[in-house]
Design a protein around this motif. Sequence first.
Motif, PDB file in Angstrom:
ATOM      1  N   ILE A   1       0.862  -1.178   0.000  1.00  0.00           N
ATOM      2  CA  ILE A   1       0.000   0.000   0.000  1.00  0.00           C
ATOM      3  C   ILE A   1       0.900   1.230   0.000  1.00  0.00           C
ATOM      4  N   LEU A   2       0.706   2.066  -0.991  1.00  0.00           N
ATOM      5  CA  LEU A   2       1.584   3.216  -1.213  1.00  0.00           C
ATOM      6  C   LEU A   2       1.639   4.141  -0.003  1.00  0.00           C
ATOM      7  N   ALA A   3       0.528   4.368   0.653  1.00  0.00           N
ATOM      8  CA  ALA A   3       0.505   5.281   1.802  1.00  0.00           C
ATOM      9  C   ALA A   3       1.464   4.828   2.900  1.00  0.00           C
ATOM     10  N   HIS A   4       1.594   3.516   3.098  1.00  0.00           N
ATOM     11  CA  HIS A   4       2.510   3.010   4.126  1.00  0.00           C
ATOM     12  C   HIS A   4       3.958   3.293   3.753  1.00  0.00           C
ATOM     13  N   ILE A   5       4.290   3.139   2.468  1.00  0.00           N
ATOM     14  CA  ILE A   5       5.645   3.421   1.997  1.00  0.00           C
ATOM     15  C   ILE A   5       5.963   4.900   2.188  1.00  0.00           C
ATOM     16  N   LEU A   6       5.024   5.762   1.794  1.00  0.00           N
ATOM     17  CA  LEU A   6       5.229   7.208   1.908  1.00  0.00           C
ATOM     18  C   LEU A   6       5.346   7.636   3.366  1.00  0.00           C
ATOM     19  N   ASN A   7       4.488   7.086   4.223  1.00  0.00           N
ATOM     20  CA  ASN A   7       4.531   7.452   5.644  1.00  0.00           C
ATOM     21  C   ASN A   7       5.864   7.040   6.270  1.00  0.00           C
ATOM     22  N   SER A   8       6.329   5.861   5.949  1.00  0.00           N
ATOM     23  CA  SER A   8       7.615   5.398   6.452  1.00  0.00           C
ATOM     24  C   SER A   8       8.743   6.317   5.985  1.00  0.00           C
ATOM     25  N   PHE A   9       8.699   6.692   4.720  1.00  0.00           N
ATOM     26  CA  PHE A   9       9.706   7.600   4.156  1.00  0.00           C
ATOM     27  C   PHE A   9       9.701   8.941   4.884  1.00  0.00           C
ATOM     28  N   VAL A  10       8.514   9.519   5.067  1.00  0.00           N
ATOM     29  CA  VAL A  10       8.393  10.824   5.719  1.00  0.00           C
ATOM     30  C   VAL A  10       8.880  10.755   7.166  1.00  0.00           C
ATOM     31  N   GLU A  11       8.487   9.738   7.890  1.00  0.00           N
ATOM     32  CA  GLU A  11       8.913   9.615   9.289  1.00  0.00           C
ATOM     33  C   GLU A  11      10.431   9.467   9.395  1.00  0.00           C
ATOM     34  N   ILE A  22       8.490  18.329   7.392  1.00  0.00           N
ATOM     35  CA  ILE A  22       8.176  17.346   6.358  1.00  0.00           C
ATOM     36  C   ILE A  22       6.877  16.666   6.752  1.00  0.00           C
ATOM     37  N   SER A  23       5.908  16.654   5.840  1.00  0.00           N
ATOM     38  CA  SER A  23       4.620  16.058   6.192  1.00  0.00           C
ATOM     39  C   SER A  23       4.011  15.294   5.020  1.00  0.00           C
ATOM     40  N   LEU A  24       3.104  14.392   5.370  1.00  0.00           N
ATOM     41  CA  LEU A  24       2.313  13.635   4.406  1.00  0.00           C
ATOM     42  C   LEU A  24       0.859  13.981   4.664  1.00  0.00           C
ATOM     43  N   GLU A  25       0.183  14.469   3.624  1.00  0.00           N
ATOM     44  CA  GLU A  25      -1.203  14.919   3.766  1.00  0.00           C
ATOM     45  C   GLU A  25      -2.107  14.178   2.781  1.00  0.00           C
ATOM     46  N   ASN A  26      -3.399  14.248   3.023  1.00  0.00           N
ATOM     47  CA  ASN A  26      -4.399  13.642   2.131  1.00  0.00           C
ATOM     48  C   ASN A  26      -4.071  12.179   1.847  1.00  0.00           C
ATOM     49  N   ILE A  27      -3.875  11.414   2.890  1.00  0.00           N
ATOM     50  CA  ILE A  27      -3.477  10.021   2.748  1.00  0.00           C
ATOM     51  C   ILE A  27      -4.628   9.200   2.162  1.00  0.00           C
ATOM     52  N   ILE A  28      -4.304   8.441   1.122  1.00  0.00           N
ATOM     53  CA  ILE A  28      -5.271   7.562   0.466  1.00  0.00           C
ATOM     54  C   ILE A  28      -4.683   6.153   0.482  1.00  0.00           C
ATOM     55  N   TYR A  29      -5.474   5.180   0.885  1.00  0.00           N
ATOM     56  CA  TYR A  29      -4.979   3.816   1.004  1.00  0.00           C
ATOM     57  C   TYR A  29      -5.379   2.990  -0.219  1.00  0.00           C
ATOM     58  N   TYR A  30      -4.492   2.978  -1.208  1.00  0.00           N
ATOM     59  CA  TYR A  30      -4.655   2.147  -2.396  1.00  0.00           C
ATOM     60  C   TYR A  30      -3.448   1.236  -2.513  1.00  0.00           C
ATOM     61  N   ARG A  31      -3.701   0.059  -3.019  1.00  0.00           N
ATOM     62  CA  ARG A  31      -2.612  -0.874  -3.294  1.00  0.00           C
ATOM     63  C   ARG A  31      -2.190  -0.672  -4.745  1.00  0.00           C
ATOM     64  N   ILE A  32      -0.894  -0.487  -4.943  1.00  0.00           N
ATOM     65  CA  ILE A  32      -0.346  -0.377  -6.290  1.00  0.00           C
ATOM     66  C   ILE A  32       0.776  -1.403  -6.430  1.00  0.00           C
ATOM     67  N   THR A  33       1.129  -1.683  -7.671  1.00  0.00           N
ATOM     68  CA  THR A  33       2.248  -2.574  -7.936  1.00  0.00           C
ATOM     69  C   THR A  33       3.446  -1.723  -8.310  1.00  0.00           C
ATOM     70  N   CYS A  34       4.519  -1.865  -7.549  1.00  0.00           N
ATOM     71  CA  CYS A  34       5.740  -1.129  -7.869  1.00  0.00           C
ATOM     72  C   CYS A  34       6.925  -1.769  -7.179  1.00  0.00           C
ATOM     73  N   ASN A  35       8.094  -1.445  -7.640  1.00  0.00           N
ATOM     74  CA  ASN A  35       9.340  -1.867  -7.012  1.00  0.00           C
ATOM     75  C   ASN A  35       9.608  -0.876  -5.882  1.00  0.00           C
ATOM     76  N   VAL A  36       9.530  -1.329  -4.651  1.00  0.00           N
ATOM     77  CA  VAL A  36       9.641  -0.437  -3.494  1.00  0.00           C
ATOM     78  C   VAL A  36      11.009   0.248  -3.445  1.00  0.00           C
ATOM     79  N   ASP A  37      12.069  -0.498  -3.728  1.00  0.00           N
ATOM     80  CA  ASP A  37      13.408   0.103  -3.711  1.00  0.00           C
ATOM     81  C   ASP A  37      13.529   1.201  -4.763  1.00  0.00           C
ATOM     82  N   GLY A  38      12.955   0.958  -5.929  1.00  0.00           N
ATOM     83  CA  GLY A  38      12.974   1.972  -6.987  1.00  0.00           C
ATOM     84  C   GLY A  38      12.196   3.214  -6.579  1.00  0.00           C
ATOM     85  N   LEU A  39      11.047   3.006  -5.949  1.00  0.00           N
ATOM     86  CA  LEU A  39      10.239   4.137  -5.483  1.00  0.00           C
ATOM     87  C   LEU A  39      10.994   4.933  -4.423  1.00  0.00           C
ATOM     88  N   ARG A  40      11.655   4.242  -3.514  1.00  0.00           N
ATOM     89  CA  ARG A  40      12.442   4.948  -2.484  1.00  0.00           C
ATOM     90  C   ARG A  40      13.547   5.772  -3.131  1.00  0.00           C
TER      91      ARG A  40
END
Length: 141
Positions: A1-11, A22-40
Amino acid sequence: ILAHILNSFVEEKKLVYPDISISLENIIYYRITCNVDGLRTVLDNLMNNSIKAIKNKPIKKIILSMEASDGMLKVFFEDNGGGINDSDIPFIFNVTFSRTGGTGIGLASSLQYMKEQGGDISYVKNGNLGGALFVLSFPLK
């Protein structure tokens, strides 16, 4: 879930850069397919660019936010730096282009990663904070 990845990154970045809001706003919980390391790596590239842009600002802000529209999950990444010069905008995703003394690989590799994921990255001239605003778009499946 993308929101979990983003929240972890922000924290994590809040701990590394305590002088930056640094903040994360308008959190939406959708599952997407992606390479987590690439996104980071993409997020790190944007963060590094933002840090360079806001280094001389008395108040330093970076905001990530989310939106779902047109079959895409969008992540907005913005700062309150000086933005990007109009004359540089056409070149920011080109390999070796840099105005910060970097290698010029960050945004080019970020674009390549996003395209490989079926998504995109784009620059929007004026964000709500007055600085650079990048949009990461991921397909909702």
